[in-house]
Design a protein around this motif. Structure first.
Motif, short mmCIF file in Angstrom:
data_model
loop_
_atom_site.label_atom_id
_atom_site.label_comp_id
_atom_site.label_asym_id
_atom_site.label_seq_id
_atom_site.Cartn_x
_atom_site.Cartn_y
_atom_site.Cartn_z
N GLY A 168 0.79 -1.23 0.00
CA GLY A 168 0.00 0.00 0.00
C GLY A 168 0.82 1.27 0.00
O GLY A 168 0.26 2.37 0.14
N ALA A 169 2.14 1.16 -0.17
CA ALA A 169 2.99 2.36 -0.14
C ALA A 169 2.97 3.11 -1.46
O ALA A 169 3.11 4.34 -1.48
N VAL A 170 2.82 2.39 -2.56
CA VAL A 170 2.81 3.01 -3.88
C VAL A 170 1.68 2.40 -4.69
O VAL A 170 1.11 1.37 -4.32
N ARG A 203 3.47 5.66 -8.32
CA ARG A 203 3.20 6.89 -7.58
C ARG A 203 3.18 6.58 -6.08
O ARG A 203 2.52 5.63 -5.64
N VAL A 204 3.88 7.40 -5.31
CA VAL A 204 3.86 7.25 -3.86
C VAL A 204 2.48 7.67 -3.35
O VAL A 204 1.99 8.75 -3.71
N VAL A 205 1.87 6.83 -2.56
CA VAL A 205 0.51 7.08 -2.09
C VAL A 205 0.49 8.31 -1.18
O VAL A 205 1.36 8.49 -0.33
N GLU A 206 -0.52 9.16 -1.38
CA GLU A 206 -0.70 10.34 -0.54
C GLU A 206 -1.56 9.96 0.66
O GLU A 206 -2.66 9.45 0.52
N ARG A 207 -1.06 10.23 1.84
CA ARG A 207 -1.74 9.86 3.07
C ARG A 207 -1.95 11.09 3.94
O ARG A 207 -1.11 11.98 3.99
N GLY A 208 -3.10 11.11 4.61
CA GLY A 208 -3.41 12.22 5.49
C GLY A 208 -3.41 11.80 6.95
O GLY A 208 -3.17 10.63 7.29
N ALA A 250 -4.29 8.35 12.11
CA ALA A 250 -5.07 8.15 13.34
C ALA A 250 -5.73 6.77 13.34
O ALA A 250 -5.80 6.12 14.39
N GLU A 251 -6.19 6.32 12.19
CA GLU A 251 -6.81 5.00 12.10
C GLU A 251 -5.79 3.90 12.38
O GLU A 251 -6.08 2.92 13.07
N LEU A 252 -4.58 4.07 11.84
CA LEU A 252 -3.53 3.09 12.10
C LEU A 252 -3.18 3.06 13.59
O LEU A 252 -2.96 1.98 14.17
N ALA A 253 -3.11 4.23 14.22
CA ALA A 253 -2.81 4.29 15.64
C ALA A 253 -3.88 3.58 16.46
O ALA A 253 -3.58 2.87 17.43
N GLU A 254 -5.14 3.73 16.05
CA GLU A 254 -6.23 3.07 16.77
C GLU A 254 -6.12 1.56 16.66
O GLU A 254 -6.28 0.82 17.65
N VAL A 255 -5.85 1.08 15.43
CA VAL A 255 -5.75 -0.37 15.24
C VAL A 255 -4.56 -0.92 16.01
O VAL A 255 -4.65 -1.98 16.65
N GLN A 296 4.75 4.71 9.59
CA GLN A 296 5.97 5.50 9.46
C GLN A 296 6.10 6.18 8.10
O GLN A 296 7.01 6.98 7.89
N TRP A 297 5.21 5.89 7.17
CA TRP A 297 5.29 6.52 5.85
C TRP A 297 5.00 8.01 5.97
O TRP A 297 4.25 8.44 6.84
N PRO A 298 5.57 8.81 5.06
CA PRO A 298 5.38 10.26 5.16
C PRO A 298 3.95 10.68 4.83
O PRO A 298 3.26 10.04 4.04
N LEU A 299 3.53 11.76 5.45
CA LEU A 299 2.22 12.34 5.17
C LEU A 299 2.35 13.37 4.06
O LEU A 299 3.45 13.84 3.73
#
Length: 275
Positions: free
Chosen positions: A125-127, A136-141, A146-151, A226-229
């Motif tokens: 899911g990184a690209v 293309r590098v996936v754009e993450r917000g 926050a969802e990853l932190a919850e899981v 850890q992927w960039p936002l």
């Protein structure tokens, strides 16, 4: 398939089009005039009736030993690691498209292992694949973060609390070098170096559960966190890395002391601020 210098039209039982090289045998008399020797590349199989085993003419250059497939896998694995490092370090920016040939030039390899490595990152899911252009590098917000932190909290907090009740203090003490390594990595200010040290500590803690599936799932979630936002790599500086590493120290102290309330609070806070 090319025939040998003698031009024999006979076909041996071991011929596999596209995967075997025909080598003409040395002369062994009329009875053996039509004997063929098949050398199957990659598996070194010899089909040689009459006891003939891979003879070649004196003027023929011996075939080189095929390259073991593991070497390609090794190169691909190294490129995957290098791309992950570049991603965490912000060298591969969200939304940007990168071609396999250009990345191959950067790493000094052909485009093939880069494509294979990028396909692995696409599965993670990184690209995402951009037809006829590259990846293309996936754009993450922040919502995804926050969802990853919850899981991660739902998975890891109960496990750490259980381990805090059962793991003896001397076992926790064995993790002290990993905590110290994360502190040094944070002090360096290198996000990629700290990311590795951060995952190593969490992996070692969860490994005490003896549940390998849990460790793998948590590792995947941690890596994705850890992927960039969107907005660039400068969202988390050296001071934030140092503060994050300090939480490792406090968490390990709480685990040694079996202070469940502190463990619960520290892990929850650690995930909310983790990047």
């Amino acid at each position: 398939m090319k025939q040998g210098a003698q031009g024999s039209a006979a076909t041996g039982a071991g011929d596999v089009p596209g995967s075997a090289v025909r080598v003409p045998p040395q002369s062994r008399g009329a009875a053996d005039a039509d004997v063929d020797v098949d050398v199957e590349v990659g598996r070194e199989r010899y089909d040689a009736p009459g006891g003939v085993r891979g003879e070649h003419t004196h003027s023929e250059t011996p075939l080189p030993r095929p390259r073991p497939a593991v070497q390609r896998a090794s190169v691909r694995g190294q490129i995957v690691d290098a791309l992950r490092t570049a991603l965490v370090a912000g060298e591969l920016r969200p939304g940007e498209v990168y071609s396999a040939p250009a990345l191959g030039d950067r790493f000094g390899v052909s485009a093939t292992p880069v494509r294979e490595a990028m396909q692995q990152l696409a599965l993670e899911g990184a690209v995402e694949v951009v037809p006829n252009r590259g990846f293309r590098v996936v754009e993450r917000g922040r919502r995804e973060l926050a969802e990853l932190a919850e899981v991660r909290s739902l998975i890891e907090i109960p496990v750490m609390l259980r381990l805090a009740r059962t793991v003896p203090a001397e076992r926790w003490a064995e993790l002290r070098p990993l905590v110290e390594a994360s502190v040094r990595a944070a002090a360096s200010g290198c996000r990629a170096t700290y990311a590795e040290a951060d995952r190593a500590f969490h992996r070692a803690v969860l490994a005490l559960s003896g549940n390998e599936q849990l460790v793998q799932v948590a590792e995947d979630l941690h890596r994705r966190a850890q992927w960039p936002l969107v907005g660039g790599p400068g969202l988390r500086g050296r001071a934030e890395l140092v503060a994050d590493a300090a939480e490792h120290t406090a968490l390990l102290d709480a685990l040694v002391a079996r202070d469940l309330d502190v463990v619960r609070a520290l892990v929850g806070e650690h995930f909310r601020g983790a990047r």
